[in-house]
Design a protein around this motif. Structure first.
Motif, short mmCIF file in Angstrom:
data_model
loop_
_atom_site.label_atom_id
_atom_site.label_comp_id
_atom_site.label_asym_id
_atom_site.label_seq_id
_atom_site.Cartn_x
_atom_site.Cartn_y
_atom_site.Cartn_z
N MET A 173 -15.23 -5.28 -4.46
CA MET A 173 -15.18 -4.41 -2.72
C MET A 173 -15.02 -5.26 -2.32
O MET A 173 -15.02 -5.72 -1.38
N GLY A 175 -9.70 -0.28 2.09
CA GLY A 175 -9.60 -0.39 0.61
C GLY A 175 -9.90 1.18 -0.47
O GLY A 175 -9.21 1.17 -1.55
N LEU A 192 -8.09 -4.16 -6.25
CA LEU A 192 -7.82 -2.88 -6.02
C LEU A 192 -7.56 -2.18 -7.56
O LEU A 192 -7.70 -1.29 -7.91
N LEU A 213 -5.17 -8.70 -2.64
CA LEU A 213 -5.22 -6.97 -2.65
C LEU A 213 -5.60 -6.34 -3.78
O LEU A 213 -5.93 -5.55 -4.74
N PHE A 263 0.62 -0.60 -0.12
CA PHE A 263 -0.06 0.57 -0.08
C PHE A 263 0.69 0.82 0.12
O PHE A 263 0.52 2.32 -0.80
N VAL A 311 -11.75 -7.58 -1.90
CA VAL A 311 -10.94 -6.86 -0.73
C VAL A 311 -11.67 -6.92 0.72
O VAL A 311 -10.70 -6.90 1.31
#
Lengths: 103, 595
Positions: free
Chosen positions: B136, B158, B415, B411, B15, B139
């Motif tokens: 979503m 997210g 994403l 993820l 991230f 996530v």
């Protein structure tokens, strides 16, 4: 856009021939070998795979990759042969390249 | 370190990387925001397209589905890769030459009609929201399982990340984060696959491994063993097909054509400088996608053998930890029908009502008790297909860091796709709807502001879908591909390859294809779901494959209407001629403005 009409038409015709050829292979290897004739092909083996199963889950994908690269090579050659390639185009790295403010 | 701290470490690092990239690549103009200024290299665009395309469904669900349905899983493998051949040969180079921002741009300009543009905008928004809802949720599931936070908190985290780089950076930010996300997700997918392939077959390449012999039985091929295990337990042989040939044919075709018509994939080809870069990046994209798509069927068969051998006839007390952890998450359930304390895994649904309903109490062996009635067959176990990839490293007893890596990969996949879709939605609203139809006088700066607001609102709505998943999410996935196949692909294809196609034909074709496909899916999924079986399907084609017929309806209607109405104006013939030749890709936009 100063290409003579005739030459443009020739280019387009050769392009369509190329596309038809490649798409026939695309169809044969996926819909043909991977779906329509899959059970018949299963009588043959490729190492631990039944051949039809291998085409359906592996082979067709490899053929797709090869087809796109053959197309890239052939299409670029076609562009050059018919004088419609982009070598003389100047790519301008410019914020307003897309006419963002020109609208 | 334990799994959880490792997961925090990997997810946190990835991230931080995405946010760092977002800060470095902020968008300054609408061209930056919509198409990254048109200056992305083909290699980077290929990677970004691969990450854009490979969603939570490809990463988390696909191998799991294949491991349950065997050879029929090829509809996804061929369908979701073969579309790139159509894209590379028939659409991408010409759309790049056209040189505008969006699919509705092309439809609106080529068919000289704001009505056509509006139909396209509505399709874009509908298809993209359908698709983003699932991302979503993915996530949220990864967060709740691996980081043990609430699903809703996971969705919120997210959203915050996507908000940061999509709203700030637009296409420019998304492109370079997608490149990073591709690297994360492919590494996370391949490492466990290679480990397991080595363990089970001694071959480090999974694509070859699942055609090799087993290390435990050097005379037996893995797939033969799997066929034998499956038939012994009452399942169909893994390498045989269950669906009818016509249905497999139509589903594959609908997925291929739908893939080629998905707006968030098409728009990626507007971001490269030249026509030949568009061709090349389609090639790179398929290579990057094929790495995962040829590994997935290998993973599917490995995990299937492992699951059967690990849990069938095992006593509940002795099952490995992953079994009980996923049971706690509600994605595995066991109903000890014969009361022998051992798990029997057989064909058929173990429970009436399919999905398990858990009671608060625990049974004699410590298992969670269910309020579902047991079904008549002897299968005692419910396994959710979505857990196969996530649980795979645990099932194969791989080291903790591999398990943590898979969480970061899942993820990244969810994403990257969510961001691409949200951008398409915001572009459709700010550019196609506001700038082109409702408020043509706004400046570039205002349009950019509207695009950012639209992206922020879209993220909010997508987050709500993730927190309160509409019950129909699983059912509507067929929509996205069916509708893209029945609307965009034919209309763009004819726009390039058939000069005579006019406004009336295109609109009639899009509407008829859409209505036909929409009606068929709605009837079988919502109005009369009880009839959703091969006996009632038209020509034996399932709702998943109906997009193929929808496409044919579109083509036929468009051609018929086109021949009884006036041909397009001369400027359109010129536009098509211009789109067909690569030379002058940089000038195409200005040329068109002047004409």
């Amino acid at each position: 856009m100063n290409q003579p009409r005739e030459q443009q038409r020739d280019y387009w015709r050769s392009n369509l021939r190329l596309l038809c050829g490649l798409l026939s292979i695309w169809f044969l290897c996926s819909f043909g070998l991977g779906i329509l004739w899959v059970d018949w092909l299963d009588q043959y083996r490729l190492f631990g795979f039944k051949l039809g199963f291998w085409f359906a889950q592996q082979g067709a994908i490899y053929v797709f990759v090869v087809l796109i690269f053959v197309y890239i090579f052939a299409a670029n050659r076609l562009d050059h042969r018919h004088g419609v390639n982009e070598d003389e185009d100047h790519y301008v790295e410019d914020e307003n390249y897309y006419g963002a403010d020109g609208d | 370190m334990d799994i959880q701290s490792l997961t925090y470490l990997f997810v946190g690092t990835s991230f931080a990387l995405y946010i760092g990239i977002a800060i470095r690549s902020r968008a300054g103009s609408t061209a930056d925001f919509y198409v990254a200024g048109g200056g992305v290299s083909p290699l980077a665009n290929g990677m970004a397209t691969a990450a854009d395309w490979m969603s939570a469904a490809s990463f988390i669900s696909m191998a799991g589905i294949i491991s349950f349905i065997g050879r029929d899983g090829s509809v996804y493998l061929m369908g979701w890769t073969g579309g790139y051949v159509l894209l590379a040969l028939l659409l991408a180079p010409y759309l790049r030459k056209f040189g505008k921002y969006t699919v509705p741009d092309f439809v609106g300009d080529r068919y000289y009609s704001d009505a056509a543009r509006l139909v396209a905008v509505i399709c874009v928004i509908f298809i993209s929201f359908t698709y983003v809802a699932g991302q979503m949720r993915g996530v949220g599931i990864v967060f709740s399982r691996f980081l043990e936070v609430d699903i809703n908190a996971g969705v919120a985290i997210g959203m915050a990340i996507v908000f940061f780089y999509a709203v700030l950076g637009g296409m420019k930010g998304i492109t370079y984060t997608q490149v990073a996300q591709y690297c994360v997700l492919i590494f996370a997918f391949m490492v466990p696959a290679i480990f397991i392939s080595l363990n089970m077959t001694g071959n480090p390449i999974p694509q070859f491994g699942f055609g090799s012999t087993l290390t435990t039985a050097p005379d037996t091929f893995l797939l033969d063993r799997l066929d034998q295990l499956s038939t012994e337990l009452g399942f169909a042989a893994y390498t045989s097909g269950q669906k009818s040939t016509i249905d497999v044919f139509c589903i594959t075709a609908a997925l291929m054509v739908g893939t080629a018509g998905l707006p968030h994939v098409i728009v990626r080809f507007f971001t490269v400088p030249r026509v030949r870069d568009a061709r090349l990046s389609a090639g790179y994209a398929l290579v990057f996608i094929a790495i995962l798509y040829t590994t997935a069927p290998a993973v599917a068969s490995f995990v299937r053998v492992n699951v059967i051998e690990t849990i069938n006839e095992a006593s509940y007390e002795a099952v490995p930890g992953w079994f009980k952890r996923w049971e706690d998450s509600g994605l595995i359930a066991w109903h000890d029908k014969n009361g022998d304390g051992r798990i029997q895994y057989r064909a058929g649904d173990a429970l009436v009502g399919v999905k398990p309903q858990f009671l608060p109490e625990r049974g004699a062996a410590g298992q969670r008790l269910l309020s579902n009635k047991p079904s008549a067959n002897s299968n005692e176990i419910y396994i959710d297909r979505d857990i196969m990839v996530l649980a795979n490293p645990e099932i194969a007893r791989l080291p903790n860091w591999v398990i943590a890596l898979v969480a970061a990969g899942g993820l990244a996949a969810a994403l990257s796709t969510a961001a691409g879709l949200l951008l398409v939605i915001s572009t459709a609203i700010a550019h196609d709807l506001l700038k082109k139809v409702l408020m043509p006088d706004i400046t570039d700066r205002q349009e950019l502001l509207y695009a950012r607001i639209a992206a922020a609102v879209a993220i909010g709505i997508a987050g709500l879908f993730g927190i309160y998943p509409p019950a129909f999410v699983a059912q509507v996935v067929a929509f996205a591909f069916g509708l893209a196949a029945a609307s965009f692909f034919p209309v763009i294809f004819m726009g390039i390859f058939y000069r005579r196609m006019n406004r009336e034909g295109a609109i009639a074709g899009m509407l008829s294809g859409l209505l036909f496909t929409f009606a068929y899916i709605v009837y079988f999924k919502f109005i009369n779901p009880a009839a959703n079986s091969a006996d009632h399907w038209w020509l034996g084609i399932s709702p998943e494959g109906i997009g193929t017929l929808g496409m044919l309806v579109n083509f036929t209607t468009a051609l018929a209407v086109c021949h009884v109405t006036a041909p397009p104006p001369a400027s359109i013939f010129e536009l098509v001629d211009n789109v067909r030749i690569p030379r002058g890709a940089g000038a195409a936009y200005h040329h068109h403005l002047e004409s």
